[in-house]
Design an enzyme around this catalytic site. Sequence first.
Site, PDB file in Angstrom:
ATOM      1  N   ASP A  73     -80.255  59.885  92.622  1.00  0.00           N
ATOM      2  CA  ASP A  73     -81.484  59.291  93.116  1.00  0.00           C
ATOM      3  C   ASP A  73     -81.681  57.817  92.765  1.00  0.00           C
ATOM      4  OD1 ASP A  73     -84.145  59.664  94.264  1.00  0.00           O
ATOM      5  OD2 ASP A  73     -84.845  59.392  92.205  1.00  0.00           O
ATOM      6  N   TYR A 221     -91.254  63.671  91.470  1.00  0.00           N
ATOM      7  CA  TYR A 221     -91.723  63.391  92.828  1.00  0.00           C
ATOM      8  C   TYR A 221     -92.817  64.388  93.175  1.00  0.00           C
ATOM      9  CZ  TYR A 221     -87.932  60.123  93.218  1.00  0.00           C
ATOM     10  OH  TYR A 221     -87.120  59.042  93.003  1.00  0.00           O
ATOM     11  N   GLU A 458     -85.166  49.441  87.296  1.00  0.00           N
ATOM     12  CA  GLU A 458     -84.395  50.561  87.848  1.00  0.00           C
ATOM     13  C   GLU A 458     -84.182  50.410  89.355  1.00  0.00           C
ATOM     14  OE1 GLU A 458     -85.978  54.490  87.028  1.00  0.00           O
ATOM     15  OE2 GLU A 458     -84.042  55.430  87.501  1.00  0.00           O
TER      16      GLU A 458
END
Length: 479
Positions: A73, A221, A458
């Site tokens: 991800d 999420y 990130e």
Amino acid sequence: MGKLLVLMLVMMFLAFESLEALDYGDALNKSILFFEGQRSGKLPTNQRVKWRADSALSDGSLANVNLIGGYYDAGDNVKFVWPMSFTTTLLSWAAIEYQNEISSVNQLGYLRSTIKWGTDFILRAHASPTMLYTQVGDGNSDHSCWERPEDMDTPRTLYSISSSSPGSEAAGEAAAALAAASLVFKSVDSTYSSTLLSHAKSLFEFADKYRGSYQASCPFYCSYSSYQDELLWAAAWLYKATGEKSYINYVISNKDWSQAVNEFSWDNKFAGAQALLASEFYNGTNDLAKFKTDVESFVCALMPGSSSQQIKPTPGGLLFIRDSSNLQYVTTATTVLFHYSKTLTKARVGSIQCGSTQFTVSQIRNFAKSQVDYILGNNPMKMSYMVGFGTKYPTQPHHRGSSLPSIHSKPEKIDCNGGYSYYNSDTPNPNVHTGAIVGGPNSSDQYSDKKSDYSHAEPTTYINAAFIGPVAALISSSG
Ligand SMILES: *[C@@H]1O[C@H](CO)[C@@H](O)[C@H](O)[C@H]1NC(C)=O
Ligand SMILES: *[C@@H]1O[C@H](CO)[C@@H](O)[C@H](O)[C@H]1NC(C)=O
Ligand SMILES: *[C@@H]1O[C@H](CO)[C@@H](O)[C@H](O)[C@H]1NC(C)=O
């Protein structure tokens, strides 16, 4: 006189230099290359990112299914299917919308492979008509280790949705991704394209018939916007892919779901659906007027100087939605701004009205361009937020594989805690994750370039995926 001439020459040189500095073709190349560093599974022989190796070759074995492949991800080693699908939809959208621009810099083949690495995995995850694997890897254990994907030994827990425990956001987004990708492969591999489309239809039916909000990947999420946005977005893509009236009728009968929003994200897809449906409105489907109104609210919420502006940019001119991976919202918003200006141009509409303010198409497009340029280096820090682009860029992305030595240079295992000495060292990452766009600067346009600063440092797959359309849109205009 002589001094003035020298000054003019210097200024011309600087102007030329800054044009030279923003090579959109190079940025496109790199933003696509990034995805090779995020690959999970068995790497192909033509893999260009050499610091990576095969990983997670038993994914799915806990349930005797093959869930090898797909993308990690972000800076971690979890495969989250809901955002991975959004990434795949965005990549496909770029490939459809800017095919000529992307092909003019010889990147279309690479982009298709990038999409296929996602769609192959989504097809595998769609194990039966009413069953979709939605996550591989335990988020908490993964996040408490600092390990290369090649060394990873945390539980590869499987999550799934079914008719008895539905998740319409995840199924709807997977449907959107496969429908969009079916258009990408239509002229290249019609068999693959039909497979994608039939899974897309089946996933949409699953999402719509068994309605329920997907919360199983929370707290990583969580769905805040519920699933109506994904259902409209998926139906819009299915209409684009099939031309079947049933999908447009679905959208029309549920148009009241559509809301004026000022964020387009892995959670909230209304603005994307509105942008797609607004172009169908201009193409003659009058019943879609609400989507044109709603997408214009989105544009008006972002445009500086708009009387209905909702989003305050940073002093340096960057859209600022929230101080956590903010560039994801910038790239997605820019995707919509470019798309809508293209729609208006095609429809020969010269401007839009935002309350008492009017914006021409070129003002909208120029604002979108300013966001791409900011990301690539035209900003107060005078740095690019894309790793490996330009001369100054983030050296310490919050990314496990990039921050640990490559398995090729240090084959001995680095375990869960062993990685932290690298994490805590204030030194550039050994592996340059070329093309990775990080979370970006804070609201004062500042960036501290520290691995530990995950909300700014990130990279994520969906930031890059949403950047590809906008940067491609600028290729023709850059000559
Ligand atoms: C992008 O990469 C391709 C090959 O990978 C190359 O042909 C092309 O010239 C590159 N484009 C730019 C603008 O760097
Ligand atoms: C618009 O309609 C025309 C004719 O019906 C069709 O050929 C074209 O593909 C449509 N364009 C879009 C963007 O839907
Ligand atoms: C932005 O980052 C700089 C440098 O790290 C820091 O000094 C400043 O306080 C931050 N500003 C905000 C509003 O977070």
